[in-house]
Enzyme design. Structure first.
Site, mmCIF file in Angstrom:
data_model
loop_
_atom_site.group_PDB
_atom_site.id
_atom_site.type_symbol
_atom_site.label_atom_id
_atom_site.label_comp_id
_atom_site.label_asym_id
_atom_site.label_seq_id
_atom_site.Cartn_x
_atom_site.Cartn_y
_atom_site.Cartn_z
ATOM 1 C CG ASP A 1 -13.402 6.238 -1.307
ATOM 2 O OD1 ASP A 1 -13.427 6.060 -0.065
ATOM 3 O OD2 ASP A 1 -12.352 6.196 -1.972
ATOM 4 C CB CYS B 1 -14.123 1.011 -0.442
ATOM 5 S SG CYS B 1 -13.453 2.674 -0.238
ATOM 6 C CD GLN C 1 -13.169 -2.156 -1.049
ATOM 7 O OE1 GLN C 1 -12.383 -1.982 -0.134
ATOM 8 N NE2 GLN C 1 -14.309 -2.791 -0.892
ATOM 9 C CG HIS D 1 -8.378 0.043 -3.059
ATOM 10 N ND1 HIS D 1 -7.549 -1.015 -2.701
ATOM 11 C CD2 HIS D 1 -9.120 0.333 -1.957
ATOM 12 C CE1 HIS D 1 -7.801 -1.339 -1.440
ATOM 13 N NE2 HIS D 1 -8.745 -0.548 -0.964
ATOM 14 N NE ARG E 1 -10.304 -5.421 0.237
ATOM 15 C CZ ARG E 1 -9.543 -4.407 0.678
ATOM 16 N NH1 ARG E 1 -10.105 -3.334 1.201
ATOM 17 N NH2 ARG E 1 -8.224 -4.438 0.555
ATOM 18 N NE ARG F 1 -3.942 0.584 1.799
ATOM 19 C CZ ARG F 1 -5.185 0.664 2.295
ATOM 20 N NH1 ARG F 1 -5.418 1.399 3.365
ATOM 21 N NH2 ARG F 1 -6.177 0.016 1.722
HETATM 22 N N1 NVA Z 1 -9.816 6.731 -1.552
HETATM 23 C C1 NVA Z 1 -9.462 6.273 -0.219
HETATM 24 C C2 NVA Z 1 -9.692 4.802 -0.090
HETATM 25 C C3 NVA Z 1 -9.402 4.225 1.260
HETATM 26 C C4 NVA Z 1 -9.619 2.732 1.327
HETATM 27 C C5 NVA Z 1 -8.022 6.637 0.060
HETATM 28 O O1 NVA Z 1 -7.173 6.469 -0.833
HETATM 29 O O2 NVA Z 1 -7.726 7.096 1.164
HETATM 30 N N1 CP Z 2 -11.342 -0.248 2.099
HETATM 31 C C1 CP Z 2 -10.090 -0.322 2.563
HETATM 32 O O1 CP Z 2 -9.127 -0.583 1.820
HETATM 33 O O2 CP Z 2 -9.962 -0.111 3.901
HETATM 34 P P1 CP Z 2 -8.620 0.057 4.744
HETATM 35 O O3 CP Z 2 -8.039 1.400 4.389
HETATM 36 O O4 CP Z 2 -9.059 -0.031 6.167
HETATM 37 O O5 CP Z 2 -7.661 -1.044 4.370
#
Ligand code: NVA
Ligand code: CP
Length: 307
Positions: A220, A260, A135, A132, A288, A105
């Site tokens: 989101d 998500c 997801q 992502h 997930r 990540r």
């Molecule tokens: N768009 C959000 C998704 C988190 C799972 C982010 O990147 O923070």
């Molecule tokens: N939806 C998702 O990826 O959640 P987290 O940021 O908690 O991993």
């Protein structure tokens, strides 16, 4: 040597492979619900590099590896040499000689492609600024479970044209559905993804127009990780894009709502939206685990032979 398959984007697999994976996710969910121990990845190790926070991604990958008989190692850049400037390529060369897969990540998507280019083992995108895909495996599994095939259906994405939105565009191509994106001016999804999708994806400024007849509505947070200094500006700008029960009422009768998570009640969704019968956000979060177990089973070689 660098021939491992990766999962950096939904486009890395064929539509058949993706559908097969989410069907397998449903089977693995059933095995777990029936209490059947299934440990094809005994002795296998997943390294997980998190440059951003996570609840679902971390817990689902870690629990998933353990359930499949393997283990996961949590690595934060704070404690590894990656955070002190060791080149990504060097980290990839070294780690991929020790573990069987790496989940990352990160911020720049190029960190993932660079790691993958130098890795002997599969690299999985656990979220980047661009995409992502994990997801979307869960979201597609959830739709299949509740409503059957998503092929030919209409999906509305409401809010920011962010990493999740880009992955929805890729899913629209791979799973063959129509996607309507409603976002404020200046917050459109990346042109490269829009171009890829052709007329499968349309843009509008009006959430009500986007959800008309839609079978799935997804949204989101308005401020993604790394954009925190823009929060106040975004809250003001995105206000007309809040998803409410009244907005769902304008969609198809059998519409599902997905998020998500994490959610900001009172911002991108109304306070009560996750309690609405049309919301499947908790199933989606659970999936997930199951969808990624199918991904891990697909990518990571099965257990070693006993000595
Ligand atoms: N768009 C959000 C998704 C988190 C799972 C982010 O990147 O923070
Ligand atoms: N939806 C998702 O990826 O959640 P987290 O940021 O908690 O991993």
């Amino acid at each position: 040597m660098m021939s491992a398959r990766h999962f950096l984007s939904m486009m890395d697999y064929t539509p058949d492979e993706l559908v097969g994976m989410i069907r397998r996710g449903i089977e693995l969910k059933d095995l777990r619900n029936r209490g059947v121990l299934f440990e094809p990845l005994r002795g296998r190790v997943l390294a997980m590099i998190f440059e951003k926070s996570s609840t679902r991604t971390r817990v689902s990958f870690e629990a998933g590896m353990i359930q499949l008989g393997g283990q996961a190692i949590f690595l934060s850049p704070r404690d590894t040499q990656l955070g002190r400037g060791e080149p990504i390529a060097d980290g990839a060369r070294v780690m991929s000689r020790m573990v069987d897969a790496v989940m990352i990540r990160t911020f720049a998507h190029s960190n993932l492609t660079e790691f993958a280019a130098n890795s002997r083992v599969p690299v999985i995108n656990g979220l980047s600024d661009d995409l992502h895909p994990c997801q979307l495996l869960a979201d597609m599994q959830t739709f299949l479970e509740h409503r059957g095939s998503i092929k030919g259906k209409t999906v509305a994405w409401i809010g920011d044209g962010n990493n999740m939105c880009n992955s929805y565009i890729e899913a629209a191509i791979q799973f063959d559905f129509k996607l309507r994106v409603a976002c404020p001016e200046g917050y459109e999804p990346s042109p490269q993804f829009m171009a890829l999708a052709g007329d499968r994806v349309t843009l509008t400024r009006d959430p009500r127009e986007a959800v008309k007849g839609a079978h799935l509505i997804s949204t989101d947070v308005w401020t993604s990780m790394g954009q925190e200094e823009e929060t106040a500006k975004r809250i003001a700008l995105f206000k007309p894009f809040q998803v409410t029960r009244e907005l769902l009422d304008l969609a198809a009768e059998e519409v599902l709502f997905m998020h998500c998570l994490p959610a900001h009640r009172g911002e991108e969704i109304s306070e009560d939206l996750l309690d609405d019968i049309r919301s499947v956000a908790w199933d989606q979060a659970e999936n997930r685990l199951h969808a990624q177990k199918a991904l891990l089973e697909f990518l990571v070689a099965p257990a070693y032979q006993p000595a």
